[in-house]
Design an enzyme around this catalytic site. Structure first.
Site, mmCIF file in Angstrom:
data_model
loop_
_atom_site.group_PDB
_atom_site.id
_atom_site.type_symbol
_atom_site.label_atom_id
_atom_site.label_comp_id
_atom_site.label_asym_id
_atom_site.label_seq_id
_atom_site.Cartn_x
_atom_site.Cartn_y
_atom_site.Cartn_z
ATOM 1 N N TRP A 51 8.930 13.828 24.777
ATOM 2 C CA TRP A 51 7.556 14.297 24.986
ATOM 3 C C TRP A 51 6.628 13.772 23.903
ATOM 4 O O TRP A 51 5.479 13.423 24.182
ATOM 5 C CB TRP A 51 7.532 15.821 25.061
ATOM 6 C CG TRP A 51 8.492 16.342 26.069
ATOM 7 C CD1 TRP A 51 9.579 17.145 25.855
ATOM 8 C CD2 TRP A 51 8.503 16.054 27.484
ATOM 9 N NE1 TRP A 51 10.244 17.370 27.031
ATOM 10 C CE2 TRP A 51 9.616 16.718 28.044
ATOM 11 C CE3 TRP A 51 7.678 15.294 28.326
ATOM 12 C CZ2 TRP A 51 9.926 16.650 29.399
ATOM 13 C CZ3 TRP A 51 7.987 15.216 29.677
ATOM 14 C CH2 TRP A 51 9.093 15.904 30.198
ATOM 15 N N ASP A 106 2.311 20.406 20.389
ATOM 16 C CA ASP A 106 2.836 20.755 21.705
ATOM 17 C C ASP A 106 3.886 21.829 21.495
ATOM 18 O O ASP A 106 4.951 21.571 20.948
ATOM 19 C CB ASP A 106 3.446 19.507 22.352
ATOM 20 C CG ASP A 106 4.118 19.799 23.696
ATOM 21 O OD1 ASP A 106 4.102 20.963 24.153
ATOM 22 O OD2 ASP A 106 4.671 18.845 24.281
ATOM 23 N N LYS A 148 8.037 27.415 30.429
ATOM 24 C CA LYS A 148 9.268 27.537 29.662
ATOM 25 C C LYS A 148 9.381 28.873 28.931
ATOM 26 O O LYS A 148 10.453 29.438 28.842
ATOM 27 C CB LYS A 148 9.392 26.379 28.668
ATOM 28 C CG LYS A 148 9.449 25.017 29.363
ATOM 29 C CD LYS A 148 9.640 23.892 28.376
ATOM 30 C CE LYS A 148 9.566 22.534 29.065
ATOM 31 N NZ LYS A 148 10.616 22.331 30.072
#
Length: 352
Positions: A101, A168, A192
């Site tokens: 990511w 993030d 999540k």
């Protein structure tokens, strides 16, 4: 048979939240209407939005100098939105590359300004968190991925820099306390650790905005959504509602102090068994770098993999197959995962 959901995401939600969310689909707040069909500008949903923002501010100690918005597009959109809103073409931002990511975030940021990769763990297939790297002065911001779901690593300490941090936190938001004053932007896809897929939380320091030279489309300008209270366009009503319920649950459990303690206990239970059991080994060598959200491990003998998956499935353990980039197994133990379910997995490992 009870299912124990170790999926990396979309992931487990608290049982009480699922019950309330299901009830609201049939009848939201005794209105005679479903949460799926009410107006996003109705009094009922306005209360939901206000409570959701208030809970973010309370749980993470977010002051008025930050905007709190709920938008769409996931963290993948934030990879470019954060750079688009903060970084001019002649300015430089620092990025730490700790997984898939962060690599995607680096690629997107390069479209808007200069990117300096301050450190990377790619050389070891991202199985550690880089430390001791230099951060030059004068960066517009430093971007981090706080937890790496695929590889099973997590930042435990935040770097010292004169630049604001952009992070993030999709997979560990609300799992621990944060030194919020270090951050310029925190963004997190809900699916999540906060709620269902479809909404993204963004916390942004307002005085960082409005300083880029480029013209920003209204929908891509954080200031638009701050000014309109996340209702510039129709927001994802149901994911915001379920996220609000989840944050309410976190508060009821004792807030982030309680989440830290619960998550540490769950992770210790599982990592201790991996270390003790001669059939398994952790994919992250340094215990300091191991994630408290996504525990990655593999069989010592690859021939045992299929048999272990079968043994786990027989006890209702679901979603533990590792990502293809790592192989082996991955047990995601987010806030809503009860320690009893972790114990079921540990018992399977012991018996195996």
């Amino acid at each position: 048979m009870k299912k124990h959901n170790f999926s990396a995401g979309p992931a487990i939600l608290p049982a009480s939240v699922l019950e309330q969310a299901a009830d609201a689909v049939r009848d939201f707040d005794n209105s005679g209407l479903s949460i799926l069909e009410i107006s996003h500008r109705s009094a009922g949903f306005t209360k939901v939005m206000e409570e959701a923002e208030a809970l973010v501010r309370e749980l993470l100690n977010v002051g008025d100098d930050y905007g709190v918005i709920f938008i769409t597009g996931g963290a993948s959109s934030e990879f470019f939105l954060s750079a688009m809103n903060l970084l001019n073409e002649d300015e430089k931002a620092g990025y730490v590359d700790t997984g898939a990511w962060s690599a995607k975030a680096i690629k997107e940021a390069n479209l808007f300004g200069k990117v300096e990769v301050l450190a990377s763990s790619k050389d070891q297939n991202y199985n550690y968190i880089p430390k001791g790297y230099d951060i030059p002065a004068g960066l517009k911001y430093v971007h981090l991925t706080s937890n790496n779901t695929i590889f099973g690593t997590q930042l435990k300490e935040w770097p010292e820099t004169d630049a604001p941090l952009v992070a993030d936190m999709s997979s560990d938001i609300f799992s621990r306390r944060l030194p919020l004053e270090k951050f310029g932007i925190i963004y997190a896809g809900a699916q999540k650790n906060m709620g269902p897929a479809g909404v993204t939380l963004v916390i942004v320091k307002k005085d960082l905005l409005g300083k880029v030279n480029r013209e920003l489309p209204s929908m891509l300008d954080y200031r638009t959504h701050i000014a309109k209270g996340s209702t510039f366009n129709t927001p994802p009503v149901y994911p915001i509602y379920v996220s609000m319920l989840t944050m309410r649950w976190v508060k009821e459990q004792g807030g982030l102090v309680a989440m830290e303690q619960r998550n540490a206990a769950k992770a210790k239970l599982l990592y201790d068994e991996i270390e003790r059991n001669p059939k398994f080994e952790c994919t992250i060598p340094n215990p300091e770098d191991r994630s408290l959200m996504n525990v990655t491990f593999k069989p010592v003998n690859e021939d045992d993999a299929a048999a272990f998956m079968e043994a786990a499935a027989a006890k209702g353990v679901d979603g533990i197959k590792g990502h293809r980039s790592v192989g082996g197994f991955r047990a995601s133990i987010y806030n809503a995962m009860p320690i009893e379910s972790v114990q079921v997995l540990v018992d399977v490992m012991k018996n195996f």
